[in-house]
Design an enzyme around this catalytic site. Sequence first.
Site, PDB file in Angstrom:
ATOM      1  CE1 TYR A 315      17.615  22.062  -1.136  1.00  0.00           C
ATOM      2  CE2 TYR A 315      17.269  21.279   1.116  1.00  0.00           C
ATOM      3  CZ  TYR A 315      17.002  21.196  -0.238  1.00  0.00           C
ATOM      4  OH  TYR A 315      16.140  20.243  -0.697  1.00  0.00           O
ATOM      5  CB  CYS A 411      12.947  32.282   1.140  1.00  0.00           C
ATOM      6  SG  CYS A 411      13.293  31.100  -0.172  1.00  0.00           S
TER       7      CYS A 411
HETATM    8  N1  SAH Z   1      21.904  28.305   4.082  1.00  0.00           N
HETATM    9  C1  SAH Z   1      22.627  29.147   3.158  1.00  0.00           C
HETATM   10  C2  SAH Z   1      22.092  29.102   1.727  1.00  0.00           C
HETATM   11  C3  SAH Z   1      20.608  29.200   1.543  1.00  0.00           C
HETATM   12  S1  SAH Z   1      20.070  29.507  -0.111  1.00  0.00           S
HETATM   13  C4  SAH Z   1      22.657  30.575   3.666  1.00  0.00           C
HETATM   14  O1  SAH Z   1      21.895  30.938   4.550  1.00  0.00           O
HETATM   15  O2  SAH Z   1      23.473  31.359   3.173  1.00  0.00           O
HETATM   16  C5  SAH Z   1      19.699  27.956  -0.758  1.00  0.00           C
HETATM   17  C6  SAH Z   1      20.900  27.175  -1.238  1.00  0.00           C
HETATM   18  O3  SAH Z   1      20.413  25.933  -1.742  1.00  0.00           O
HETATM   19  C7  SAH Z   1      21.686  27.821  -2.378  1.00  0.00           C
HETATM   20  O4  SAH Z   1      23.037  27.896  -1.999  1.00  0.00           O
HETATM   21  C8  SAH Z   1      21.489  26.839  -3.560  1.00  0.00           C
HETATM   22  O5  SAH Z   1      22.646  26.737  -4.373  1.00  0.00           O
HETATM   23  C9  SAH Z   1      21.215  25.538  -2.841  1.00  0.00           C
HETATM   24  N2  SAH Z   1      20.443  24.504  -3.551  1.00  0.00           N
HETATM   25  C10 SAH Z   1      19.444  24.649  -4.446  1.00  0.00           C
HETATM   26  N3  SAH Z   1      18.926  23.472  -4.790  1.00  0.00           N
HETATM   27  C11 SAH Z   1      19.608  22.507  -4.115  1.00  0.00           C
HETATM   28  C12 SAH Z   1      19.543  21.090  -4.028  1.00  0.00           C
HETATM   29  N4  SAH Z   1      18.654  20.395  -4.721  1.00  0.00           N
HETATM   30  N5  SAH Z   1      20.392  20.469  -3.202  1.00  0.00           N
HETATM   31  C13 SAH Z   1      21.299  21.150  -2.475  1.00  0.00           C
HETATM   32  N6  SAH Z   1      21.407  22.496  -2.496  1.00  0.00           N
HETATM   33  C14 SAH Z   1      20.581  23.180  -3.317  1.00  0.00           C
END
Ligand code: SAH
Length: 455
Positions: A315, A411
């Site tokens: 993620y 979160c």
């Molecule tokens: N670590 C990063 C983003 C965290 S937010 C930071 O701190 O900026 C969570 C992220 O998970 C988002 O970018 C969203 O697009 C992604 N996401 C949501 N569901 C997902 C999934 N099933 N697999 C991979 N990424 C996903």
Amino acid sequence: MKINAPVHKNETLSGTVIDLTYQGMGVVKVDNFPIFITNTLPGEEIEFKITKVARSFAYGRMMTLITKSPDRVPERDRQYTQTGIAPLQHLAYSAQLKFKQHQIAELLQKAHLDIDVSETMGMETPYHYRNKAQIPVRMVNGKLETGFYKRGSHDLVPIEDFYIQDPKIDEAILVVRDLLRHYHIEPYNEETNRGTVKNVMVRRGYYSHEMMIVFVTRAKKIPMHDQIVEAIVEKLPEVKSIVQNINPEKTNVLMGKENKTLWGSDTIEDQLLGLTFTISPLSFYQVNPQQTERLYQAAIDQAGLTGNETVIDAYCGIGTISLAVAQHAKQVYGVEVVADAITDAKLNAMKNHIENVEFVTDKAEKQMKKWQADGLKPDVIIVDPPRKGLAPEFIEAASEMKPDKVVYVSCNPATLVRDIQLFQERGYQVAQPIQPVDQFPQTTHVESITVLNRQ
Ligand code: SAH
């Protein structure tokens, strides 16, 4: 529906607030039946009126505050609670931090988990922190207004000072609002699905001071856009990018897929922990830059990296954690579902001359299976999922890869506790206290870091 509640609509009662919900509402119980009342705090004796009765709970409105909590501070503006901008504005900041720590501790206790929670890492100045605003544009009493919806509705409350946002962003919103008024641009009307501009999104780099303005529109064309753009650039010298995002659907999704740069760059840049990041209109980027640095630093410290490790950052968004970690690890793999974010992540790696990272666009739960099949053996897996937490298949694949540590940035404490239990069933234990970090002062959102160790 026949309701067997011990309270009735419009009835006036008195009682003592015994708890604060995760949404920041005070709870009074009558014969064990909970009544939720905004702007009340535990320990307060109040007189209240029942406003709505449901099967297993009711809502009330406070009429008189009989005894005040020592943690109560004056409300800045009633509208911040009404609109949900700052639902904890009446709670002293030190008590907000305790509330968040307590939230996690309580959920752990309910799940019979014996895990400690540290004090919440708070902010010195717990307002004006947001680097991003997403503001609806609507007609109110015959005038184009920008503001926020009343909670649980789509009625716009005009607001000029948003309190938790970077004041430069508030200022930009007013400049844009006045220009839209001046050029008689038609604001969106949800009922008729007509009008031109639905929302204005503004982002401002905390270190770079670069500003991006995005007009989210229903229509393909914004009348007079050349004049509007020219005036924005003249009035707001920090603006580096003006984008139109076209979102013609009648939907609750804020942004559409199509972006058109009206002026300047397609992206802006900002820094985090000394690294430079490119940010696209649709990419996720943490909204509290000061606390994000502390959150990431704590996650890196808790991962216990020596420079020899293989790390997965699941993620990963635009690669902020991956790149911050890469400096302390041998090799980092990032996975994220939004393709644009991965494009940014790759660009960010190049921009910062970081070569020991590899980014993949896919669902994290799917990619983990692929990496596992490829024989990848991570020492540490860092996860930072959205509110719904991890998919069970993710936890299965992650534990089968047998990393020494899983660092879980969460979160949402409810899904965190659920996922901790799943990891425990697969041989992982939480050895040190969970660390909450306050990313969203004045609101009820709870962010935290948990380290799971393989037994
Ligand atoms: N670590 C990063 C983003 C965290 S937010 C930071 O701190 O900026 C969570 C992220 O998970 C988002 O970018 C969203 O697009 C992604 N996401 C949501 N569901 C997902 C999934 N099933 N697999 C991979 N990424 C996903």
